[in-house]
Design a protein around this motif. Structure first.
Motif, PDB file in Angstrom:
ATOM      1  N   PHE A   1       7.909  23.877  70.059  1.00 37.50           N
ATOM      2  CA  PHE A   1       8.126  22.762  70.790  1.00 37.50           C
ATOM      3  C   PHE A   1       6.888  22.141  71.565  1.00 37.50           C
ATOM      4  O   PHE A   1       6.531  21.116  71.601  1.00 37.50           O
ATOM      5  CB  PHE A   1       9.153  23.032  71.988  1.00 37.50           C
ATOM      6  CG  PHE A   1       9.639  21.913  72.947  1.00 37.50           C
ATOM      7  CD1 PHE A   1      10.039  20.720  72.379  1.00 37.50           C
ATOM      8  CD2 PHE A   1       9.184  21.949  74.005  1.00 37.50           C
ATOM      9  CE1 PHE A   1      10.436  19.807  73.295  1.00 37.50           C
ATOM     10  CE2 PHE A   1       9.430  21.099  74.929  1.00 37.50           C
ATOM     11  CZ  PHE A   1      10.149  19.798  74.565  1.00 37.50           C
ATOM     12  N   LEU A   2       6.131  22.972  72.008  1.00 33.99           N
ATOM     13  CA  LEU A   2       4.961  22.696  72.737  1.00 33.99           C
ATOM     14  C   LEU A   2       3.946  22.452  71.823  1.00 33.99           C
ATOM     15  O   LEU A   2       2.886  21.577  72.133  1.00 33.99           O
ATOM     16  CB  LEU A   2       4.369  24.098  73.576  1.00 33.99           C
ATOM     17  CG  LEU A   2       5.400  24.600  74.631  1.00 33.99           C
ATOM     18  CD1 LEU A   2       4.485  26.031  75.222  1.00 33.99           C
ATOM     19  CD2 LEU A   2       5.534  23.517  75.533  1.00 33.99           C
TER      20      LEU A   2
ATOM     21  N   ARG B   1      15.760  26.170  68.290  1.00 36.28           N
ATOM     22  CA  ARG B   1      15.161  26.860  69.564  1.00 36.28           C
ATOM     23  C   ARG B   1      16.185  27.592  70.271  1.00 36.28           C
ATOM     24  O   ARG B   1      15.968  28.698  70.408  1.00 36.28           O
ATOM     25  CB  ARG B   1      14.376  25.859  70.155  1.00 36.28           C
ATOM     26  CG  ARG B   1      13.699  26.268  71.412  1.00 36.28           C
ATOM     27  CD  ARG B   1      12.717  25.368  71.922  1.00 36.28           C
ATOM     28  NE  ARG B   1      13.137  24.076  71.890  1.00 36.28           N
ATOM     29  CZ  ARG B   1      13.021  23.225  72.922  1.00 36.28           C
ATOM     30  NH1 ARG B   1      12.959  23.673  73.972  1.00 36.28           N
ATOM     31  NH2 ARG B   1      13.461  22.063  72.575  1.00 36.28           N
TER      32      ARG B   1
ATOM     33  N   ASP C   1       9.547  28.705  72.681  1.00 39.77           N
ATOM     34  CA  ASP C   1       9.058  27.592  73.112  1.00 39.77           C
ATOM     35  C   ASP C   1       7.578  26.945  72.252  1.00 39.77           C
ATOM     36  O   ASP C   1       7.039  26.098  72.291  1.00 39.77           O
ATOM     37  CB  ASP C   1       8.662  27.253  74.369  1.00 39.77           C
ATOM     38  CG  ASP C   1       9.781  26.909  75.185  1.00 39.77           C
ATOM     39  OD1 ASP C   1      10.722  26.856  74.742  1.00 39.77           O
ATOM     40  OD2 ASP C   1       9.513  27.259  76.563  1.00 39.77           O
TER      41      ASP C   1
ATOM     42  N   THR D   1      14.324  34.901  75.582  1.00 43.10           N
ATOM     43  CA  THR D   1      13.113  33.850  75.799  1.00 43.10           C
ATOM     44  C   THR D   1      11.914  34.748  76.291  1.00 43.10           C
ATOM     45  O   THR D   1      10.794  33.684  76.675  1.00 43.10           O
ATOM     46  CB  THR D   1      13.761  33.132  77.060  1.00 43.10           C
ATOM     47  OG1 THR D   1      13.962  33.855  78.155  1.00 43.10           O
ATOM     48  CG2 THR D   1      15.072  32.433  76.721  1.00 43.10           C
TER      49      THR D   1
ATOM     50  N   THR E   1       8.193  27.991  64.994  1.00 41.15           N
ATOM     51  CA  THR E   1       8.753  29.118  65.882  1.00 41.15           C
ATOM     52  C   THR E   1       9.499  30.105  65.064  1.00 41.15           C
ATOM     53  O   THR E   1       9.546  31.202  65.201  1.00 41.15           O
ATOM     54  CB  THR E   1       9.522  28.491  66.913  1.00 41.15           C
ATOM     55  OG1 THR E   1       9.015  27.231  67.364  1.00 41.15           O
ATOM     56  CG2 THR E   1       9.893  29.453  67.899  1.00 41.15           C
TER      57      THR E   1
ATOM     58  N   ASP F   1       9.844  23.371  65.654  1.00 37.58           N
ATOM     59  CA  ASP F   1      10.701  24.789  65.738  1.00 37.58           C
ATOM     60  C   ASP F   1      10.752  25.434  64.314  1.00 37.58           C
ATOM     61  O   ASP F   1      11.107  26.578  64.233  1.00 37.58           O
ATOM     62  CB  ASP F   1      12.051  24.203  66.084  1.00 37.58           C
ATOM     63  CG  ASP F   1      12.100  23.532  67.485  1.00 37.58           C
ATOM     64  OD1 ASP F   1      12.221  24.651  68.417  1.00 37.58           O
ATOM     65  OD2 ASP F   1      11.945  22.435  67.653  1.00 37.58           O
TER      66      ASP F   1
ATOM     67  N   GLN G   1      16.281  31.732  71.124  1.00 41.07           N
ATOM     68  CA  GLN G   1      16.536  32.298  72.191  1.00 41.07           C
ATOM     69  C   GLN G   1      17.717  33.136  72.496  1.00 41.07           C
ATOM     70  O   GLN G   1      17.619  34.217  73.171  1.00 41.07           O
ATOM     71  CB  GLN G   1      16.722  30.987  73.248  1.00 41.07           C
ATOM     72  CG  GLN G   1      15.350  30.365  73.715  1.00 41.07           C
ATOM     73  CD  GLN G   1      15.465  29.122  74.303  1.00 41.07           C
ATOM     74  OE1 GLN G   1      16.455  28.665  74.506  1.00 41.07           O
ATOM     75  NE2 GLN G   1      14.229  28.575  74.900  1.00 41.07           N
TER      76      GLN G   1
END
Lengths: 279, 359
Positions: free
Chosen positions: B289-290, B177, B286, B186, B112, B109, B181
């Motif tokens: 996270f992915l 995360r 995401d 999102t 991200t 994250d 969002q």
């Protein structure tokens, strides 16, 4: 050093005691540290004279290693004063205390196994400008000159301790005895005035013990380094040290020359007596 | 053994009569063969990284021959592109583990966060991407430092064990995360980068942005590698990873080195996030996270705590995933990457470059 005496009010009433204190490189007074309800250090008081080889003895659980940890900043003492060369050091982080010139070793010999012996040594060198990448890039010459000085010093020390051939080997490949020698050599990179050794003779063969003792005496004579060491071997304590401090249950119960301490009734009772009982 | 047994079998079943000289000769060659096999096994044991590399090259050559130079070259290019942000993310993750023994589940994250910080500067404010990249590195590094000061350091001072810290990092991952969002929504976003123009060389295509991503990553990773190897900051980091107590007793300000570690790991994560967002074109909250599991795979592949291992692991994982698309559907490339990880670990639990520790 008159300052040191001034900073410890209420102590050293007798003239002779004051003179002793003037000559102390390490002064510990009223040091207290508890683990849960146990008083590991119950108002410990002691002095280590400059230029001496002072032994710290006492039965298991007397608080010897705890005292080392508290004095060098690894444990935070709750109360008390620790003066190193007249400077209060309690509350300072361990690395700062090491940089002041009070170095220590650990009961179980530690090395940076994944780094070469030479890097183990150079890590402990004070004030390296190469800490910042910018300096390496912008002032390569200055950085390299400093590196050369440190490296030369490290190699000279390794030479003294017969580790020169291992300089580029990983510290993890050294034998137990070599690690003991590296430990002392590394500590000397800090240019210390006082070295605290936690059971330096434990688990080593007599020949190596003899070599370590020779190094210790040589360092005291030539570099005026003071040694304060925890030891269980009474022959070493009585034969090698000028002064002996005896701890029991977090307190200092005796302090003086080996002869005087070995005749002290309280020591015989609390320490030597209990050792006899154990056997 | 096997060779000797089969030789003995053929010897016993052969109708022809053998004279002593022939038998002696045969036995000698069998022994030589066995010795060779022993040597090979010892060589593999002594140089696992080299053996792994040889195996890896063998697969590459097999694919090259079977699928043709062009297809192989093109997947290699894609593999290097994804490897470059895997490696950047993995190096930070592994350094934090090495120095602090903290498995930071929030690291993905951080990526991200970096991508969205770049978005703010690049799209919302409208400044060039290079400014956005620098801003992302700085802010993500600052997040790393801030979390150390307000979360990790106080927890360490209280003597928190590995599990509470691990759970905190998982919680932190959700906080970051969901926070993103909440603020940014999102939906899919994209940076103002040119994802259509491509450069062709030797019949291979690479996106212009992708090429910049790879070059940036290689330059930054080289600098990080040099820093760890030669500067005293790098040496102090490695010392701390080796034995924190001894480093402290040797006069190393461990708290300062830990801050530098977070700054480095955060900065690299921020950069990796932007590079991913630029290379792929679109991103969502995401993203990290992915990617996180792939980063862990790269870290473990190279030997956990080993920065050079993570670097190699990142590129290796990228290549394995992209090459697998030559043989099976691209949908399964992530699974192939993890299958490679599992096989590697079964054969070599400490990772390709990790040393087995005596203690």
């Amino acid at each position: 050093m008159a300052e040191a005496a001034v900073r410890v009010p209420g102590r050293g009433d007798e003239p002779s005691a004051a003179a002793d204190r003037d000559d102390a490189i390490l002064t510990v007074s009223g040091l207290e540290l508890r683990f849960g309800g146990v008083h590991a250090l119950a108002g410990t008081d002691l002095d280590v004279r400059r230029g001496s080889i002072t032994a710290l003895i006492g039965p298991n659980g007397a608080g010897k290693t705890t005292l080392f940890n508290a004095v060098t900043g690894f444990y935070r003492a709750e109360r008390g004063v620790v003066l190193f060369d007249g400077q209060p050091v309690l509350g300072r982080p361990p690395h700062a205390i090491a940089r002041l010139g009070m170095a220590r070793t650990f009961q179980l010999t530690k090395t940076l196994a994944a780094m070469p012996v030479l890097d183990n040594m150079m890590l402990a060198a004070p004030d390296q400008p190469g800490e910042r990448l910018a300096n390496v890039v912008l002032h390569p010459r200055r950085w390299r000159a400093r590196e050369d000085v440190v490296r030369a010093r490290a190699l000279a020390l390794l030479d003294t301790f017969d580790l020169r051939d291992q300089a580029y080997a990983y510290a993890g490949t050294l034998s137990g005895g070599q690690r003991k020698l590296l430990e002392l050599a590394r500590v000397l990179m800090l240019e210390p005035r006082l070295i605290l050794l936690d059971e330096p003779m434990a688990g080593i063969n007599p020949a190596l013990a003899q070599r370590l003792l020779e190094h210790i005496h040589a360092l005291r004579e030539r570099e005026h380094v003071t040694f304060f060491f925890i030891e269980h071997d009474m022959d070493v304590v009585m034969g090698q040290s000028d002064r002996v401090v005896v701890m029991s249950q977090g307190e200092v119960i005796a302090d003086g020359t080996p002869e005087r301490v070995s005749r002290d009734a309280r020591v015989i009772d609390a320490y030597l007596g209990s050792v006899e009982d154990d056997r | 053994m096997w060779v000797a047994a089969s030789a003995a079998y053929s010897l016993a079943n052969d109708e022809r009569r053998w004279d002593t000289g022939e038998v002696v000769e045969l036995m000698r060659s069998v022994r030589a063969l066995d010795a060779q096999r022993g040597r090979l096994r010892r060589a593999v044991g002594a140089r696992p990284a080299l053996a792994g590399l040889a195996f890896f090259l063998a697969i590459a050559i097999a694919l090259l021959i079977a699928k043709g130079a062009n297809a192989f070259g093109q997947t290699t290019v894609f593999g290097v592109v994804s490897g470059s942000y895997f490696a950047l993310g993995a190096v930070g993750l592994t350094i934090v583990y090495g120095v602090l023994r903290l498995v930071n589940f929030a690291h993905g994250d951080f990526l991200t966060f970096g991508a969205y910080m770049a978005f703010v500067i690049n799209v919302t404010v409208g400044l060039p991407l290079i400014v956005a990249v620098l801003f992302a590195i700085a802010t993500t590094g600052a997040v790393g430092v801030g979390l150390e000061l307000f979360m990790w350091r106080p927890m360490r001072a209280k003597g928190a064990g590995m599990l509470p810290l691990l759970l905190m990092s998982i919680g932190l991952a959700f906080v970051i995360r969901n926070g993103i969002q909440m603020v940014a929504g999102t939906g899919e976003r994209n940076l103002r980068v040119n994802v259509t123009s491509t450069i062709a060389f030797l019949g291979l295509r690479i996106g212009r942005t992708e090429l910049i991503v790879v070059l940036t990553s290689v330059v930054v990773l080289t600098l990080v590698g040099l820093m760890l190897r030669f500067t005293s900051l790098g040496k102090q980091m490695r010392a701390l990873a080796d034995n924190a107590e001894l480093a402290e007793a040797s006069g190393v300000d461990t708290n300062r080195i830990i801050l530098a570690t977070w700054l480095l790991a955060g900065g690299l994560a921020g950069l990796a996030g932007v590079l991913y967002a630029s290379a792929v074109g679109v991103f969502t909250p995401d993203l990290g996270f992915l990617l996180l599991l792939s980063l862990f795979a790269a870290v473990i592949l190279g030997g956990i705590g080993d920065a050079y291992g993570a670097l190699a692991g990142g590129f290796l994982l990228g290549l394995i995933q992209e090459w697998s698309t030559l043989v099976i559907d691209a949908r399964w490339k992530v699974a192939v990457g993890f299958a490679a990880l599992i096989i590697t670990l079964v054969l070599r639990p400490q990772g390709i470059f990790g040393r087995a520790r005596a203690i």
